[in-house]
Design a protein around this motif. Structure first.
Motif, PDB file in Angstrom:
ATOM      1  N   SER A 148      35.153 -21.263 -53.347  1.00  0.00           N
ATOM      2  CA  SER A 148      36.025 -21.292 -54.520  1.00  0.00           C
ATOM      3  C   SER A 148      37.469 -21.180 -54.042  1.00  0.00           C
ATOM      4  CB  SER A 148      35.690 -20.129 -55.469  1.00  0.00           C
ATOM      5  OG  SER A 148      35.985 -18.887 -54.845  1.00  0.00           O
TER       6      SER A 148
ATOM      7  N   HIS B 176      34.249 -25.236 -44.847  1.00  0.00           N
ATOM      8  CA  HIS B 176      33.070 -25.478 -45.672  1.00  0.00           C
ATOM      9  C   HIS B 176      33.044 -26.950 -46.081  1.00  0.00           C
ATOM     10  CE1 HIS B 176      30.069 -25.170 -48.845  1.00  0.00           C
ATOM     11  NE2 HIS B 176      29.806 -23.935 -48.437  1.00  0.00           N
TER      12      HIS B 176
ATOM     13  N   LEU C 190      31.383 -17.873 -53.508  1.00  0.00           N
ATOM     14  CA  LEU C 190      30.724 -17.357 -54.695  1.00  0.00           C
ATOM     15  C   LEU C 190      29.350 -16.795 -54.316  1.00  0.00           C
ATOM     16  CD1 LEU C 190      31.574 -20.337 -57.083  1.00  0.00           C
ATOM     17  CD2 LEU C 190      32.773 -18.126 -56.898  1.00  0.00           C
ATOM     18  N   GLU C 191      28.662 -16.205 -55.276  1.00  0.00           N
ATOM     19  CA  GLU C 191      27.350 -15.625 -55.002  1.00  0.00           C
ATOM     20  C   GLU C 191      26.343 -16.664 -54.535  1.00  0.00           C
ATOM     21  OE1 GLU C 191      26.003 -13.412 -58.339  1.00  0.00           O
ATOM     22  OE2 GLU C 191      27.551 -11.871 -58.169  1.00  0.00           O
ATOM     23  N   ASN C 192      26.521 -17.914 -54.970  1.00  0.00           N
ATOM     24  CA  ASN C 192      25.603 -18.973 -54.570  1.00  0.00           C
ATOM     25  C   ASN C 192      25.981 -19.610 -53.234  1.00  0.00           C
ATOM     26  OD1 ASN C 192      27.873 -20.443 -55.203  1.00  0.00           O
ATOM     27  ND2 ASN C 192      26.938 -21.600 -56.883  1.00  0.00           N
ATOM     28  N   GLY C 193      26.994 -19.034 -52.563  1.00  0.00           N
ATOM     29  CA  GLY C 193      27.388 -19.528 -51.259  1.00  0.00           C
ATOM     30  C   GLY C 193      28.363 -20.683 -51.281  1.00  0.00           C
ATOM     31  N   GLN C 194      28.749 -21.132 -52.481  1.00  0.00           N
ATOM     32  CA  GLN C 194      29.691 -22.233 -52.593  1.00  0.00           C
ATOM     33  C   GLN C 194      31.133 -21.713 -52.549  1.00  0.00           C
ATOM     34  OE1 GLN C 194      28.906 -25.604 -52.549  1.00  0.00           O
ATOM     35  NE2 GLN C 194      26.976 -24.627 -51.957  1.00  0.00           N
TER      36      GLN C 194
END
Length: 229
Positions: free
Chosen positions: A193, A217, A187-191
């Motif tokens: 999905s 991850h 995701l944009e926050n680096g987490q």
């Protein structure tokens, strides 16, 4: 229409209608003993069952003659969609790394009851000793990855594997496997999905999956937990 071709003391069945190859109980050490790999670019389905003497999908002698054709290897297996390998007691490595860029159409991998299988994607000694090895592999159409009763399996792939079309992962009784190389979309926050197509992960035994297996991850397990059965 089906045609049957005899080779030495075993038989190989070519299914012309679906561009399929079935090898059952044959005395070959690799597919190179069965067909010329240069002509294997139209195969859509390969099934290898109970070939006790088969040690690898592609023989080391083929690699010795392959370098002039690298990295494309003339599109070998570029049409492959489905691959089954069952009950091959001597098989240690499945797909050679050099062929992975060709497997852009592969949708399904099922490997079961191959008791000496150590690697699904394995590099040759020459590739392992150089810095030019492919570090990231993309299988863009892979839908199903099923690994069942592979007690010696230590690696699916040593680097990163991107399979954003995955729907099903089934890993059963592969307890020497410690790492899942599959990279999840970020995701944009680096987490991480889940792949948007993912439906389920079947894993057994549960304790091994939760305490031993690691993903690329560190938060991947939490993200994937709703899919695990």
């Amino acid at each position: 229409m089906e045609s049957l071709t005899a080779y030495r003391d075993f038989q190989v069945k070519f299914l012309n209608g679906i561009q399929g190859l079935i090898c059952e109980c044959i005395d070959a050490r690799s597919l190179c003993d069965v067909l010329s790999l240069e002509n294997a670019n139209e195969l859509e389905r390969i099934s290898i069952r109970e070939c006790d003497n088969m040690e690898s999908l592609v023989s080391s002698s083929w690699f010795c003659s392959a370098p002039p054709r690298l990295p494309s290897c003339n599109g070998t297996f570029s049409g492959l969609k489905v691959f089954f390998c069952h009950g091959c007691k001597s098989m240690k490595k499945l797909f050679p790394l050099v062929l992975l860029p060709n497997l852009v159409n592969l949708e399904r991998i099922e490997v079961s009851f191959c008791y000496k299988m150590e690697e699904i994607i394995g590099a040759t000694d020459e590739e392992s000793s150089t810095s030019n090895s492919i570090m990231e592999v993309i299988l863009p159409k892979l839908i199903t990855l099923e690994l069942v009763c592979l007690p010696e399996l230590k690696s699916i792939y040593s680097a990163k594997l991107i399979c954003n079309s995955l729907e099903k992962i089934n890993v059963y009784r592969c307890q020497k496997l410690k790492r899942m190389p599959i990279c999840l979309p970020l995701l944009e926050n680096g987490q991480p999905s889940p792949p948007p197509s993912l439906k389920e992960i079947l894993a057994c035994p549960r304790q091994w999956w939760e305490t031993v297996v690691e993903w690329e991850h560190p938060n991947a397990k939490d993200v994937l937990r709703p899919f695990v059965k």
